[in-house]
Enzyme design. Structure first.
Site, short mmCIF file in Angstrom:
data_model
loop_
_atom_site.label_atom_id
_atom_site.label_comp_id
_atom_site.label_asym_id
_atom_site.label_seq_id
_atom_site.Cartn_x
_atom_site.Cartn_y
_atom_site.Cartn_z
N ASP A 1 0.85 -1.18 0.00
CA ASP A 1 0.00 0.00 0.00
C ASP A 1 0.89 1.24 0.00
OD1 ASP A 1 -2.64 -0.16 -0.08
OD2 ASP A 1 -2.98 -0.14 2.06
N PHE B 1 -16.17 8.42 3.39
CA PHE B 1 -15.18 8.01 2.37
C PHE B 1 -15.09 6.51 2.27
CE2 PHE B 1 -11.51 7.66 -0.12
CZ PHE B 1 -10.70 6.69 0.45
N GLN C 1 -13.85 2.36 -2.49
CA GLN C 1 -14.61 2.12 -3.74
C GLN C 1 -14.96 3.47 -4.37
OE1 GLN C 1 -14.79 -0.19 -1.50
NE2 GLN C 1 -14.56 -2.03 -2.72
N THR C 2 -15.59 4.33 -3.56
CA THR C 2 -16.07 5.60 -4.16
C THR C 2 -14.93 6.60 -4.33
OG1 THR C 2 -16.43 6.57 -2.00
CG2 THR C 2 -18.27 5.32 -2.95
N ARG C 3 -13.94 6.53 -3.48
CA ARG C 3 -12.79 7.45 -3.49
C ARG C 3 -13.24 8.91 -3.40
NH1 ARG C 3 -9.06 7.11 -7.66
NH2 ARG C 3 -10.66 6.65 -9.17
N SER D 1 -15.81 11.72 -0.56
CA SER D 1 -16.68 11.84 0.63
C SER D 1 -17.32 13.22 0.57
CB SER D 1 -15.83 11.71 1.91
OG SER D 1 -14.96 12.85 1.98
N1 LIG Z 1 -11.32 11.28 3.42
C1 LIG Z 1 -11.32 11.32 2.09
N2 LIG Z 1 -12.33 11.97 1.46
C2 LIG Z 1 -12.35 12.02 0.13
N3 LIG Z 1 -11.46 11.45 -0.69
C3 LIG Z 1 -10.43 10.81 -0.10
C4 LIG Z 1 -10.31 10.69 1.30
N4 LIG Z 1 -9.19 9.98 1.57
C5 LIG Z 1 -8.65 9.66 0.38
N5 LIG Z 1 -9.37 10.14 -0.61
C6 LIG Z 1 -9.14 10.02 -2.03
O1 LIG Z 1 -9.39 8.68 -2.42
C7 LIG Z 1 -8.25 8.15 -3.09
C8 LIG Z 1 -8.16 6.67 -2.86
O2 LIG Z 1 -7.97 6.39 -1.45
P1 LIG Z 1 -7.31 4.97 -1.09
O3 LIG Z 1 -7.30 4.82 0.39
O4 LIG Z 1 -7.92 3.91 -1.92
O5 LIG Z 1 -5.84 5.16 -1.63
P2 LIG Z 1 -4.73 6.03 -0.93
O6 LIG Z 1 -5.13 6.30 0.49
O7 LIG Z 1 -4.44 7.20 -1.77
O8 LIG Z 1 -3.47 5.10 -0.96
P3 LIG Z 1 -3.46 3.64 -0.37
O9 LIG Z 1 -4.14 2.76 -1.40
O10 LIG Z 1 -2.01 3.35 -0.18
O11 LIG Z 1 -4.22 3.70 0.93
C9 LIG Z 1 -7.08 8.91 -2.46
O12 LIG Z 1 -5.97 8.87 -3.32
C10 LIG Z 1 -7.67 10.31 -2.36
O13 LIG Z 1 -7.58 10.98 -3.61
#
Ligand SMILES: Nc1ncnc2c1ncn2[C@@H]1O[C@H](COP(=O)(O)OP(=O)(O)OP(=O)(O)O)[C@@H](O)[C@H]1O
Ligand SMILES: [K+]
Ligand SMILES: [Mg+2]
Length: 686
Positions: free
Chosen positions: A307, A374, A377-379, A381
């Site tokens: 990760d 958050f 899946q949706t990425r 919030s």
């Molecule tokens: N609290 C949040 N609210 C909205 N969007 C978020 C939030 N946290 C992360 N994101 C967005 O969602 C994307 C995907 O998050 P995800 O946790 O899948 O990956 P990551 O945290 O970037 O890296 P990793 O996969 O190593 O955890 C992030 O890159 C960011 O752009």
């Protein structure tokens, strides 16, 4: 009585008195035929002990010499005892190690919440899914997951690290462990394992050798050793008629001595100890392996998936800047971003509120607000609320995702947005785009820059893994530019960006289809499918219960780079087994030159030429070989328990080095040792 951590088989003391006493007791306890039968090679030695004792007794009755058969029987008995001792010592070390971990889980009172009513019960009564309350200064009575609140926790009881760590409901670090201490605040914990079935309990049972099932590599080696043993058994049995034919029938005692010297008793005697010591080394690294197999497979890993956030980077990603689009003021962007984060428990969300507070007065949480939390899946919030009859939706999230969201409401992504997003991403930051939909009018307001830092020293460790032939791949939900910037800085071999949990899982399957063994590190519920699919899934102890259940290992330190150590332990295990097997086979060669001349020199004097060691007499030759064959086992115990030292060089270089040291060494050492033993015992033989 638990051994203190120093005595519990730490690096310095293999033969600490406490452990040696326990091992001596165990070596007699293991003499039961059932225990002996589990190790076919040593079982033959066990039978040989009995047979030669029988001959000694028979000779006593018929007035024939007793010394030789009795001495041989005693020496074979010693060989069995030494093998039992090696296993007993490894188990004693494991037990001591586990006991010091178990000591951390003393029985503490638990405050159980039933329908909001608090009652105090002993922690042994806690069941899975019970809710318990723990406040500052109290010990957490059982493993669990925080469902309400956040606290700083002192996990030194299990990790040895006394720096407090934050554990918080709704995040990827909501896992807590029994025996650790809450330092601040109040949390409600859902118990995930009652007394006796926690990961630690399972690991303790594994290390205590109780439920340690053989690993594939061990099984394969055992089959090889049993096969070899059978071949030598047949060889020695058919040898008997030969000696009769020469007119000088060999004494059964000498044949049994020959058989024991030829079968691979050295590795046969040390094999269990090597396996248990491997588990114990994992425990010393504060890794709880659910099976010995998991530790071994780690030695054969080809690809390591990691990760980004929280594993390669520090992970506590903080908002550092608001970049509004033209026509939007920074304060307006800050207010909207804050509104979408007031109820956001993630570090990202909270840091946005903190940063907004420095720019503008925070808007109050709207009365009828609905928070969209958050998810990987949706990425994204955000928040929905009603503003004087108009529905307002505010969202923040990954740039590509937000572009889709805005276009659903007919708003094309403004041109200067891409430049803003790319500027943040190229610097290795994570850009979150903020958009607002008022009624059916959508507006993209700007970008929030989240900063993250690559962990120190991670680059060197990846370079080490590359030397060992491992490929490291970073998978992240973040955008490609950020991923590329971080990947370059961390020195990984490849990366997958904008990955959803399904993408992570698919990547593991693809690598496995290509015949690779895959290791995966993770802590979030979204990592659970990938952790389950990976050949080695190392979940962080601070991770969610789902992640810990899915993996086959749990890292008590929650240190994502621990996988590197686990891989080294796994490799060390396989190399140690290989090296000692090589040594064992090699060191049997010398015994041919000791015993065969002894067998045939009377009938065929020219065979004396085989007696290269010029051993004193057939009797002294056989006894010297049997004595060496017994003593070599305790002599190699430190190597078996500590593992063969190795540096992270390529497998080929390693193999040739070990063949030289343990192959050639195994060939030469016995010639010298048997000669010395022969010189020492000849005066005794009179
Ligand atoms: N609290 C949040 N609210 C909205 N969007 C978020 C939030 N946290 C992360 N994101 C967005 O969602 C994307 C995907 O998050 P995800 O946790 O899948 O990956 P990551 O945290 O970037 O890296 P990793 O996969 O190593 O955890 C992030 O890159 C960011 O752009
Ligand atoms: K042997
Ligand atoms: Mg994440």
């Amino acid at each position: 009585m638990t051994a203190s951590p120093t005595e519990s088989g730490g690096k310095e003391s293999i033969f600490s008195p406490l452990l040696v006493r326990a091992a001596i007791r165990a070596s007699f306890a293991k003499l039961s035929p059932r225990a002996q039968a589990r190790n076919p090679v040593m079982f033959l030695v066990y039978l040989g002990t009995i047979l030669t004792l029988y001959v000694a007794v028979a000779n006593l009755v018929t007035g024939q010499p007793v010394g030789y058969p009795l001495a041989t029987s005693l020496l074979l008995f010693l060989t069995v005892l030494f093998a039992n001792f090696a296993e007993g010592l490894a188990e004693a070390r494991g037990k001591a190690q586990a006991a010091s971990l178990r000591a951390a889980r003393q029985d503490t009172p638990a405050r159980r919440l039933v329908d909001g009513v608090e009652t105090t019960v002993p922690s042994t009564e806690l069941q899975r899914d019970d809710l318990i309350v723990v406040t500052a200064g109290e010990l957490i009575p059982a493993d669990g997951e925080i469902v309400e609140g956040l606290a700083s926790v002192d996990e030194s009881a299990i990790t040895g690290e006394s720096a407090p760590v934050i554990r918080e409901a709704g995040t990827d670090y909501s896992g807590v462990t029994g025996g650790t201490k809450v330092l601040s605040d109040r949390i409600v914990v859902r118990v995930t394992s009652g007394a006796g079935e926690s990961f630690l309990d399972r690991m303790i049972a594994l290390v205590e050798g109780a439920s340690r099932q053989k690993t594939p590599n061990e099984i394969a080696l055992s089959i090889l050793l049993s096969g070899l043993t059978l071949v030598f058994l047949l060889a020695v049995v058919t040898l008997y008629p030969f000696t009769v034919y020469t007119g000088v029938a060999a004494s059964p005692v000498t044949l049994i001595a020959l058989l024991v010297c030829l079968i691979p008793t050295t590795i046969g005697g040390l094999l269990p100890a090597i396996g248990i010591a491997g588990m114990d080394r994992a425990l010393q690294a504060n890794v709880i392996a659910k099976s010995g197999k998991a530790v071994e497979v780690a030695g054969d890993i080809d690809v390591l998936l990691l990760d980004k956030t929280g594993t390669i980077t520090i992970g506590n990603r903080q908002a550092t800047r608001f970049s509004p689009l033209s026509g939007v003021s920074a304060a307006e962007l800050a207010r909207a971003a804050a509104l979408s984060s007031l109820a956001d428990p993630t570090p990202e969300g909270k840091s946005i509120v903190t940063l907004a507070r420095t720019l503008t007065d925070l808007p109050a949480q709207p009365a009828n607000a609905e928070f969209i939390e958050f998810s990987a899946q949706t990425r994204m919030s955000g928040v929905d609320f009603d503003d004087a009859g108009t529905t307002v939706r505010i969202r923040k999230g990954a740039a590509d995702r937000m572009a889709r969201f805005a276009s659903e409401f007919g708003a094309a992504a403004p041109t200067d947005l891409t430049a803003l997003v790319e500027e943040v991403a190229r610097a290795g930051g994570t850009p979150l785009t903020v958009a607002e939909v008022r009624g059916d009018v959508a507006r993209v307001l700007g970008v929030v820059a989240l900063s993250d830092v690559v962990k120190p020293g991670i680059r060197e460790r990846f370079a080490q893994l590359r030397q060992m032939g491992l490929r490291t791949v970073m998978i992240t939900g973040d955008n490609p530019l950020t991923a590329e910037a971080i990947a370059r800085e961390a020195g990984v071999d490849g990366f997958l960006a904008e990955a959803t949990p399904e993408d992570k899982l698919q990547m593991i399957k693809d690598e496995q289809l290509a015949g690779k063994l895959v290791a995966m590190m993770g802590d979030g519920t979204n990592d659970a499918p990938a952790l389950a699919q990976a050949d080695v899934g190392l979940a962080m102890n601070s991770g969610t219960q789902a992640a810990k259940e899915a993996g086959n290992m749990v890292d008590l330190d929650s240190d994502p780079t621990k996988l590197l150590e686990v891989i080294e332990i796994g490799k060390g295990l396989l190399i140690t087994r290989g090296a000692l097997t090589t040594f064992s086979i090699a060191n049997d060669v010398a015994k041919y030159f000791a015993i065969l001349p002894a067998l045939f020199v009377v009938a065929y004097p020219p065979l004396a030429v085989l007696n290269v060691m010029q051993l004193h007499s057939p009797t002294s030759a056989v006894l010297s070989a049997v004595i060496f064959n017994a003593l070599i086992i305790p002599f190699l115990i430190p190597l078996a328990l500590r593992g063969v030292p190795y540096r992270s060089t390529s497998a080929a270089a390693l193999l040739s080095r070990n063949l030289l040291v343990y192959g050639l060494g195994g060939l030469l050492l016995p010639f010298i040792a048997i000669k010395i033993i022969d010189l020492l015992i000849t005066p005794l033989l009179g």
